[in-house]
Design an enzyme around this catalytic site. Structure first.
Site, PDB file in Angstrom:
ATOM      1  N   GLU A 163      65.805  52.424  31.755  1.00  0.00           N
ATOM      2  CA  GLU A 163      66.620  53.315  30.979  1.00  0.00           C
ATOM      3  C   GLU A 163      66.659  53.249  29.551  1.00  0.00           C
ATOM      4  O   GLU A 163      66.788  52.198  28.824  1.00  0.00           O
ATOM      5  CB  GLU A 163      68.224  53.132  31.365  1.00  0.00           C
ATOM      6  CG  GLU A 163      68.903  53.102  32.686  1.00  0.00           C
ATOM      7  CD  GLU A 163      68.722  54.777  33.173  1.00  0.00           C
ATOM      8  OE1 GLU A 163      68.836  55.546  32.267  1.00  0.00           O
ATOM      9  OE2 GLU A 163      68.865  54.879  34.431  1.00  0.00           O
TER      10      GLU A 163
ATOM     11  N   CYS B  43      72.260  56.271  23.072  1.00  0.00           N
ATOM     12  CA  CYS B  43      71.211  57.096  23.695  1.00  0.00           C
ATOM     13  C   CYS B  43      71.177  58.529  23.853  1.00  0.00           C
ATOM     14  O   CYS B  43      70.443  59.297  24.112  1.00  0.00           O
ATOM     15  CB  CYS B  43      70.613  56.388  24.764  1.00  0.00           C
ATOM     16  SG  CYS B  43      71.865  56.140  26.100  1.00  0.00           S
TER      17      CYS B  43
END
Ligand code: NAD
Length: 491
Positions: free
Chosen positions: A255, A289
């Site tokens: 990720e 993010c």
């Protein structure tokens, strides 16, 4: 730091159900990003201690994978309940080591807990299947089994949730885990270990190791007894670890970073879109993010949007996470502030306009005042890189083809936002934006039920949702022969 339950503030690694010092006595300090005050130390474990932790996880795996799924689920539910019971202390730890405002910290505790509950519920729904028969007298089928010992490496921006999103899935699947938290924010991970112990998780099933990131991760990646590695962090480090895992052909989930576009079409209510863009850009003080890194507004409403957006940016309050008024906390450390300054300087030197953001008002060394840059163009660093700071950049667009191409012109593919009420645009953008997640007229898009993850260089695999557990399972096929008759299932 004042906790209702001081035993949640642990300064040691957690290996095989025991708190462990470093054999060499080497330690690393951990600071509060608000004022750089010392919070405590963590041990820098030696290679033989990491080895011992892998031994422990391997031994624990043998028992854990055989515990009946409903009993594993019950233990995970007890862990979930521990998080809820200690919500306030966990939020205090987050505020102190990460710097985020308390409201966001409490939200992260709930978010982190929600993954444990979700995967506890999924633990009893891990099913193989029987397959259509192709060879007479056989019954083919599959069984699902835990991958084995897993290494979980996590970042500092969500010190609790990035662990539970991985660990709960792995544990539900029957794997044992070694968590390597970010050195900036180890105490939330260690509190999770304390709560896992209280919930009754067997020793060695959930371990937290601390040490020098490069050396510890290299050891984990090259260790053949570790069968899967799940990493959340920067694309740069993710690529490094992926290469290191090649030698032992591990299952790898990544990720990684994002560079989210936030596209605003001309048909919207400008005020509403501006409010949403402020949320999408400034959540987690910009260190997210999913943060809207490039705000792209249709030319027709560009000036009105800048006005509405800057009015809201002006209202954001900057201060310590434990101050109830704070919307924006400190950045994680001084380097992050310096990177933010460099990005703004680069943009201004190439012709961007500073609409808002006076850094002289910053309340401390690690703070960066919310900043708005207009007239940003794609060659500027702030457009191309994930800023991970409270810097909003706004650019104008005129044509759908052009804005979709621009939004996609990045190596990243994590998340994208679209603001419009035009149905034709909605479907077209969902199809054409090359991102793992697309939110339309919504800033909130995450939760335990959804498959979180990126495409392109934003990652591999999915966390959460019904498929999140697959990262930690092997599908094994069997063919049962010697059965009477032509077939049992199918022709
Ligand atoms: P990072 O890559 O610097 O660190 C992540 C982890 O890797 C930490 O545990 C760190 O100690 C370790 N590490 C750092 N350098 C290493 C090295 N050279 N070798 C081995 N390990 C190393 O990332 P960060 O700064 O902690 O986090 C920010 C990044 O994480 C951003 O890019 C952000 O987009 C990304 N992120 C992604 C998601 C997602 O779900 N996609 C979620 C949160 C954060």
């Amino acid at each position: 730091m004042k906790l209702e339950d001081p035993r949640l503030f642990r300064h040691f690694a957690w290996i095989n159900g025991e708190w462990s010092h470093s054999l060499s006595g080497r330690e690393q300090p951990v600071y509060n990003p608000d004022d750089n005050s010392l919070l405590g130390y963590i041990p820098l474990l030696e290679p033989e201690q990491i080895d011992h932790a892998v031994d422990a996880a391997e031994q624990a795996l043998a028992g854990w994978r055989r515990i009946r799924a409903d009993r594993r689920a019950a233990l995970l539910m007890a862990w979930y309940q521990q998080l809820l019971d200690h919500r306030s202390d966990l939020a205090t730890l987050l505020v102190n080591e990460q710097g985020k405002p308390r409201r966001e910290a409490e939200g992260e505790v709930d978010y982190a807990a929600s993954f444990i509950r979700w995967f506890a519920e999924e633990a009893v729904r891990i099913n193989g299947e029987t397959l259509s028969v192709q060879i007479d007298g056989t019954l083919p089928g599959t069984i699902k089994e835990p991958v084995g010992v897993c290494a979980l490496i996590t970042p500092w921006n969500f010190p609790l949730a990035m662990i539970t999103r991985k660990a709960a899935a792995a544990l539900a699947a029957g794997c044992s885990v070694l968590v390597k938290p970010a050195n900036e924010t180890p105490y939330s991970a260690l509190a999770l270990a304390e709560l896992a112990e209280r919930a009754g998780l067997p020793a060695g099933v959930f371990n937290v190791i601390t040490g020098e990131p490069e050396a510890v991760c290299a050891q984990l990646c090259s260790e053949p007894r570790i069968r899967a590695l799940s990493f959340t962090g920067s694309t740069r480090v993710g690529k490094l670890l992926l290469a290191q895992c090649a030698a032992s052909v591990k299952r790898v989930s990544l990720e990684l970073g994002g560079n989210a576009p936030f596209v605003v079409a001309p048909d919207v209510d400008v005020d509403e879109a501006a409010a949403a863009a402020v949320d999408a850009r400034f959540q987690t003080s910009g260190q997210d993010c999913l943060a809207a890194n490039r705000i792209m507004v249709h030319q027709q409403i560009y000036d009105a949007f800048i006005e509405a957006f800057s009015a809201r940016v002006r209202e954001l309050r900057v201060g310590p996470g434990d101050c109830p008024d704070s919307d924006i906390g400190p950045l994680i450390h001084r380097d992050a502030v310096e990177k933010a300054n460099a990005l703004v300087d680069d943009a201004l030197s190439r012709g961007a306009r500073l609409v808002h953001g006076d850094q002289r008002q910053a309340p401390g060394d690690n703070y960066f005042m919310p900043t708005l840059l207009a007239g940003v163009t794609p060659e500027m660093r702030v457009w191309q890189e994930e800023s991970f700071a409270p810097i909003a950049i706004v650019a104008a667009w005129q044509d759908d083809d052009e804005v979709i191409a621009q939004a996609n012109a990045t190596e990243y593919g994590l998340a994208a936002y679209l603001w419009t009420h035009d149905r034709r645009r909605v479907w077209r953008y969902i199809r054409e934006l090359e991102f793992g997640m697309v939110a339309v007229n919504s800033v909130k898009m995450t939760g335990p039920t959804v498959p979180f993850g990126g495409i392109k260089q934003s990652g591999l695999g999915r966390e959460g949702g019904r498929t999140g557990i697959d990262e930690y399972l092997n599908t094994r096929y069997f063919c049962l022969g010697g059965l009477p008759g032509p077939s049992v299932t199918g022709a």
